[in-house]
Design a protein around this motif. Structure first.
Motif, PDB file in Angstrom:
ATOM      1  N   THR A 116       0.821  -1.212   0.000  1.00 30.15           N
ATOM      2  CA  THR A 116       0.000   0.000   0.000  1.00 30.15           C
ATOM      3  C   THR A 116       0.858   1.266   0.000  1.00 30.15           C
ATOM      4  OG1 THR A 116      -0.207  -0.040   2.425  1.00 30.15           O
ATOM      5  CG2 THR A 116      -1.947  -1.133   1.149  1.00 30.15           C
ATOM      6  N   SER A 117       2.106   1.148  -0.402  1.00 32.33           N
ATOM      7  CA  SER A 117       3.029   2.297  -0.396  1.00 32.33           C
ATOM      8  C   SER A 117       2.716   3.296  -1.498  1.00 32.33           C
ATOM      9  CB  SER A 117       4.470   1.812  -0.567  1.00 32.33           C
ATOM     10  OG  SER A 117       4.670   1.317  -1.881  1.00 32.33           O
ATOM     11  N   GLY A 118       2.083   2.838  -2.574  1.00 26.19           N
ATOM     12  CA  GLY A 118       1.879   3.678  -3.746  1.00 26.19           C
ATOM     13  C   GLY A 118       3.067   3.729  -4.673  1.00 26.19           C
ATOM     14  N   LEU A 119       4.156   3.015  -4.341  1.00 27.87           N
ATOM     15  CA  LEU A 119       5.336   2.993  -5.204  1.00 27.87           C
ATOM     16  C   LEU A 119       5.085   2.111  -6.422  1.00 27.87           C
ATOM     17  CD1 LEU A 119       8.147   2.666  -2.508  1.00 27.87           C
ATOM     18  CD2 LEU A 119       7.631   4.697  -3.898  1.00 27.87           C
ATOM     19  N   ALA A 120       5.491   2.598  -7.575  1.00 27.85           N
ATOM     20  CA  ALA A 120       5.256   1.883  -8.823  1.00 27.85           C
ATOM     21  C   ALA A 120       6.225   0.721  -8.994  1.00 27.85           C
ATOM     22  CB  ALA A 120       5.390   2.845 -10.000  1.00 27.85           C
ATOM     23  N   GLU A 121       5.877  -0.167  -9.886  1.00 29.70           N
ATOM     24  CA  GLU A 121       6.740  -1.276 -10.278  1.00 29.70           C
ATOM     25  C   GLU A 121       7.876  -0.759 -11.158  1.00 29.70           C
ATOM     26  OE1 GLU A 121       8.537  -4.413 -10.518  1.00 29.70           O
ATOM     27  OE2 GLU A 121       6.570  -4.851  -9.671  1.00 29.70           O
ATOM     28  N   TYR A 122       9.096  -1.240 -10.897  1.00 32.70           N
ATOM     29  CA  TYR A 122      10.265  -0.807 -11.681  1.00 32.70           C
ATOM     30  C   TYR A 122      10.468  -1.617 -12.955  1.00 32.70           C
ATOM     31  CZ  TYR A 122      12.332  -4.894  -9.444  1.00 32.70           C
ATOM     32  OH  TYR A 122      12.565  -6.172  -8.999  1.00 32.70           O
ATOM     33  N   LEU A 123       9.812  -2.773 -13.089  1.00 36.41           N
ATOM     34  CA  LEU A 123      10.116  -3.691 -14.187  1.00 36.41           C
ATOM     35  C   LEU A 123      10.024  -3.077 -15.585  1.00 36.41           C
ATOM     36  CD1 LEU A 123       8.678  -7.181 -13.181  1.00 36.41           C
ATOM     37  CD2 LEU A 123      11.045  -6.561 -13.620  1.00 36.41           C
ATOM     38  N   PRO A 124       9.035  -2.225 -15.867  1.00 38.15           N
ATOM     39  CA  PRO A 124       8.977  -1.660 -17.224  1.00 38.15           C
ATOM     40  C   PRO A 124      10.217  -0.847 -17.584  1.00 38.15           C
ATOM     41  CG  PRO A 124       6.933  -1.263 -16.038  1.00 38.15           C
ATOM     42  CD  PRO A 124       7.915  -1.763 -15.041  1.00 38.15           C
ATOM     43  N   TYR A 125      10.918  -0.357 -16.572  1.00 35.96           N
ATOM     44  CA  TYR A 125      12.089   0.483 -16.834  1.00 35.96           C
ATOM     45  C   TYR A 125      13.358  -0.361 -16.897  1.00 35.96           C
ATOM     46  CZ  TYR A 125       8.425   3.608 -15.383  1.00 35.96           C
ATOM     47  OH  TYR A 125       7.210   4.238 -15.286  1.00 35.96           O
ATOM     48  N   ALA A 147       4.130  -1.736 -21.094  1.00 37.23           N
ATOM     49  CA  ALA A 147       2.722  -1.798 -20.698  1.00 37.23           C
ATOM     50  C   ALA A 147       2.524  -2.586 -19.411  1.00 37.23           C
ATOM     51  CB  ALA A 147       1.878  -2.407 -21.813  1.00 37.23           C
ATOM     52  N   TYR A 148       3.639  -2.982 -18.776  1.00 31.52           N
ATOM     53  CA  TYR A 148       3.526  -3.745 -17.534  1.00 31.52           C
ATOM     54  C   TYR A 148       2.688  -2.949 -16.534  1.00 31.52           C
ATOM     55  CZ  TYR A 148       4.916  -6.540 -13.527  1.00 31.52           C
ATOM     56  OH  TYR A 148       4.905  -7.346 -12.424  1.00 31.52           O
ATOM     57  N   PRO A 149       1.765  -3.573 -15.735  1.00 35.70           N
ATOM     58  CA  PRO A 149       1.651  -5.019 -15.557  1.00 35.70           C
ATOM     59  C   PRO A 149       0.774  -5.739 -16.566  1.00 35.70           C
ATOM     60  CG  PRO A 149       0.196  -3.921 -14.038  1.00 35.70           C
ATOM     61  CD  PRO A 149       0.927  -2.841 -14.786  1.00 35.70           C
ATOM     62  N   ASP A 150       0.243  -5.022 -17.580  1.00 36.20           N
ATOM     63  CA  ASP A 150      -0.560  -5.708 -18.587  1.00 36.20           C
ATOM     64  C   ASP A 150       0.383  -6.296 -19.628  1.00 36.20           C
ATOM     65  OD1 ASP A 150      -2.432  -6.681 -20.283  1.00 36.20           O
ATOM     66  OD2 ASP A 150      -3.460  -4.784 -20.639  1.00 36.20           O
ATOM     67  N   LEU A 151       0.999  -7.427 -19.253  1.00 39.41           N
ATOM     68  CA  LEU A 151       2.017  -8.025 -20.120  1.00 39.41           C
ATOM     69  C   LEU A 151       1.464  -8.428 -21.479  1.00 39.41           C
ATOM     70  CD1 LEU A 151       3.895 -10.250 -17.522  1.00 39.41           C
ATOM     71  CD2 LEU A 151       4.667  -8.106 -18.504  1.00 39.41           C
ATOM     72  N   VAL A 187      -5.601  -5.395  -2.467  1.00 38.78           N
ATOM     73  CA  VAL A 187      -4.437  -5.061  -3.297  1.00 38.78           C
ATOM     74  C   VAL A 187      -4.711  -5.543  -4.719  1.00 38.78           C
ATOM     75  CG1 VAL A 187      -2.002  -5.628  -3.742  1.00 38.78           C
ATOM     76  CG2 VAL A 187      -2.756  -5.088  -1.415  1.00 38.78           C
ATOM     77  N   VAL A 188      -4.369  -4.724  -5.694  1.00 43.98           N
ATOM     78  CA  VAL A 188      -4.510  -5.111  -7.093  1.00 43.98           C
ATOM     79  C   VAL A 188      -3.281  -5.917  -7.492  1.00 43.98           C
ATOM     80  CG1 VAL A 188      -4.753  -4.306  -9.469  1.00 43.98           C
ATOM     81  CG2 VAL A 188      -5.877  -3.066  -7.601  1.00 43.98           C
ATOM     82  N   SER A 189      -3.505  -7.157  -7.907  1.00 41.14           N
ATOM     83  CA  SER A 189      -2.404  -8.053  -8.247  1.00 41.14           C
ATOM     84  C   SER A 189      -1.816  -7.699  -9.608  1.00 41.14           C
ATOM     85  CB  SER A 189      -2.901  -9.505  -8.268  1.00 41.14           C
ATOM     86  OG  SER A 189      -3.715  -9.726  -9.413  1.00 41.14           O
ATOM     87  N   GLN A 190      -0.714  -8.356  -9.960  1.00 48.76           N
ATOM     88  CA  GLN A 190      -0.091  -8.126 -11.257  1.00 48.76           C
ATOM     89  C   GLN A 190      -0.986  -8.565 -12.407  1.00 48.76           C
ATOM     90  OE1 GLN A 190       3.629 -10.200 -10.593  1.00 48.76           O
ATOM     91  NE2 GLN A 190       4.709  -8.297 -10.183  1.00 48.76           N
ATOM     92  N   GLU A 191      -1.951  -9.438 -12.117  1.00 47.63           N
ATOM     93  CA  GLU A 191      -2.900  -9.865 -13.153  1.00 47.63           C
ATOM     94  C   GLU A 191      -4.101  -8.938 -13.246  1.00 47.63           C
ATOM     95  OE1 GLU A 191      -0.192 -12.696 -11.923  1.00 47.63           O
ATOM     96  OE2 GLU A 191      -1.839 -12.041 -10.640  1.00 47.63           O
ATOM     97  N   GLY A 192      -4.121  -7.898 -12.392  1.00 50.44           N
ATOM     98  CA  GLY A 192      -5.226  -6.950 -12.442  1.00 50.44           C
ATOM     99  C   GLY A 192      -6.404  -7.301 -11.568  1.00 50.44           C
ATOM    100  N   ARG A 193      -6.312  -8.386 -10.796  1.00 45.61           N
ATOM    101  CA  ARG A 193      -7.395  -8.764  -9.890  1.00 45.61           C
ATOM    102  C   ARG A 193      -7.167  -8.133  -8.528  1.00 45.61           C
ATOM    103  NH1 ARG A 193      -7.084 -13.509  -8.235  1.00 45.61           N
ATOM    104  NH2 ARG A 193      -5.003 -14.042  -9.024  1.00 45.61           N
ATOM    105  N   THR A 194      -8.250  -7.791  -7.845  1.00 47.48           N
ATOM    106  CA  THR A 194      -8.133  -7.298  -6.475  1.00 47.48           C
ATOM    107  C   THR A 194      -8.200  -8.484  -5.524  1.00 47.48           C
ATOM    108  OG1 THR A 194      -9.147  -5.182  -7.040  1.00 47.48           O
ATOM    109  CG2 THR A 194      -9.132  -5.795  -4.724  1.00 47.48           C
ATOM    110  N   ILE A 195      -7.161  -8.639  -4.719  1.00 49.56           N
ATOM    111  CA  ILE A 195      -7.069  -9.741  -3.767  1.00 49.56           C
ATOM    112  C   ILE A 195      -6.888  -9.173  -2.366  1.00 49.56           C
ATOM    113  CG2 ILE A 195      -6.066 -11.325  -5.478  1.00 49.56           C
ATOM    114  CD1 ILE A 195      -3.315 -10.803  -4.157  1.00 49.56           C
ATOM    115  N   ASP A 196      -7.134  -9.990  -1.365  1.00 43.90           N
ATOM    116  CA  ASP A 196      -6.790  -9.629   0.003  1.00 43.90           C
ATOM    117  C   ASP A 196      -5.331  -9.996   0.228  1.00 43.90           C
ATOM    118  OD1 ASP A 196      -9.352  -8.718   0.697  1.00 43.90           O
ATOM    119  OD2 ASP A 196     -10.028 -10.750   1.145  1.00 43.90           O
ATOM    120  N   TYR A 197      -4.570  -9.050   0.794  1.00 40.88           N
ATOM    121  CA  TYR A 197      -3.136  -9.298   0.969  1.00 40.88           C
ATOM    122  C   TYR A 197      -2.723  -8.813   2.352  1.00 40.88           C
ATOM    123  CZ  TYR A 197       1.728  -9.921  -0.540  1.00 40.88           C
ATOM    124  OH  TYR A 197       3.016 -10.362  -0.671  1.00 40.88           O
ATOM    125  N   GLY A 198      -1.939  -9.640   3.045  1.00 37.81           N
ATOM    126  CA  GLY A 198      -1.443  -9.288   4.362  1.00 37.81           C
ATOM    127  C   GLY A 198       0.010  -8.853   4.292  1.00 37.81           C
TER     128      GLY A 198
END
Length: 372
Positions: free
Chosen positions: A111-120, A127-131, A286-297
């Motif tokens: 929940t940090s709001g930090l983006a994924e670095y992989l596209p860079y 277009a990540y996370p929409d691979l 949390v929105v997963s890398q597949e675009g689904r909202t899951i519960d995450y601890g």
């Protein structure tokens, strides 16, 4: 007493995943002191070498549970504050207002709001996370690239935020866990890999689990076939790949037996204190890398079917491989499964992955393994 593991059904379920198009897979299911191990298909499509249940495997983001546990151990020792801003520990990596607003907890639960670095890091993944909207061109280019974690973190921190710190739903991001690795290093005076190995892997008694020291998987293992939604045809072996692109976020090598052993120890209170485990099981959307909202601890997420018991665990993918490890809330029933093909779904004209028989076969295996 009736055997609570239907071995014939499990054998059939694994074989059905292979028949649906998976080159090879292997799994272990535990119920109390009963154990079933099974495998189907091949570890090498060129030679026909069969998979076996004892193979080592890249387990991807299942690594996050190990990393989260190591951080919580340091919280218990007073070296890290779970709700302390990360900027107090790593001001150069997360500077100014963001460093003051993002807490350690927000990194662990995404929940940090930090983006994924992989596209860079992988330029073709723009277009990540929409691979599905991207091509695989840079995967081969970066097979042996040695990435610097501070540079990867800088990419994620410099990218546009994906949410406000602490806001929900969170967005799953490997940037969070690379920062946690740096935090562990600062708190313990050793690398995150050594810290996790000493305090988590060895404490759980895992003999076949380790961080890679190079691009190869040590020990007997399967090749890992990446299909990239049919854009790589036939799928290409990516079992030799430098894992510094994810580090302690997703680079562990393990076995299905070790994964079950680890999650059993975790839920039994042998890795972190019961109070820390309770924190790990406090979930947010949390929105997963597949675009689904899951519960995450905190490095764990629940898997629930209506009318069935809750399981806790984590899944993971790497280029060419996938893993899922789950344990029932009472600690008695477990599943760990590994597959050696990824992104097997073809795309429809709009670019969305189409259903594939592998999806249904894997879901059926999960059901029979977890619920009988």
């Amino acid at each position: 007493m009736k055997n609570s593991l239907d071995r014939a059904a499990l054998d059939a379920a694994v074989e059905n995943v292979h028949r649906a198009g998976m080159p090879g897979l292997f799994a272990e299911v535990r119920d109390g002191d009963q154990v079933w191990r099974g495998a189907a298909g091949v570890a090498d499509v060129a030679t026909g070498r069969p998979v076996t249940a004892g193979l080592r495997h890249r387990v991807g983001s299942v690594t996050k549970t190990f990393t989260a546990a190591a951080v919580l151990q340091q919280v218990e020792r007073g070296r890290i504050g779970l709700d302390t801003p990360i900027g107090r520990y790593l001001p150069k990596l997360v500077p100014r207002e963001r460093g003051d607003a993002i807490t350690v907890r927000m990194l662990i639960d995404h929940t940090s709001g930090l983006a994924e670095y992989l596209p860079y890091a992988y330029p073709s993944l723009r277009a990540y996370p929409d691979l599905a909207k991207t091509g695989p061109q840079s995967l081969d280019d970066h097979r042996l690239t040695r990435f610097d974690p501070a540079e990867l973190i800088a990419m994620g921190v410099a990218a546009p935020a994906v949410g406000a710190p602490g806001g929900t739903p969170g967005v799953y991001s490997n940037t969070n866990y690379l920062l946690l690795a740096q935090l562990l290093e600062q708190a313990t005076g050793t690398t995150a890999e050594r810290c996790i190995t000493r305090n988590v892997i060895e404490r759980a008694g895992l003999r076949d689990t380790a961080f890679p020291t190079g691009p190869h998987v040590d020990g007997e293992h399967s090749r890992l076939y990446e299909a990239w939604f049919g854009m790589i045809d036939p799928p290409r072996d990516h079992s030799v790949h430098d894992m510094s692109w994810v580090g302690p976020s997703a680079s562990l090598v393990s076995t299905v037996a070790d994964l079950n052993r680890f999650f059993a120890a975790l839920l039994a209170g042998e890795i972190v204190a019961p109070s820390s485990l309770a924190q790990m099981q406090r979930t947010v959307p949390v929105v997963s890398q597949e675009g689904r909202t899951i519960d995450y601890g905190l490095g764990l997420h629940p898997m629930e079917d209506p009318g069935h018991d809750t399981f806790w665990g984590h899944g993971g993918t790497v280029w060419g491989g996938g893993t899922l490890a789950m344990i029932r809330a009472d600690g008695k029933r477990q599943l760990a499964v590994a597959v050696n093909l990824q992104r097997w779904n073809r795309l429809d004209p709009s670019g969305r992955p189409q259903p594939h028989p592998i999806d249904d076969a894997l879901a059926a295996l999960h059901r029979v393994a977890m619920y009988g």
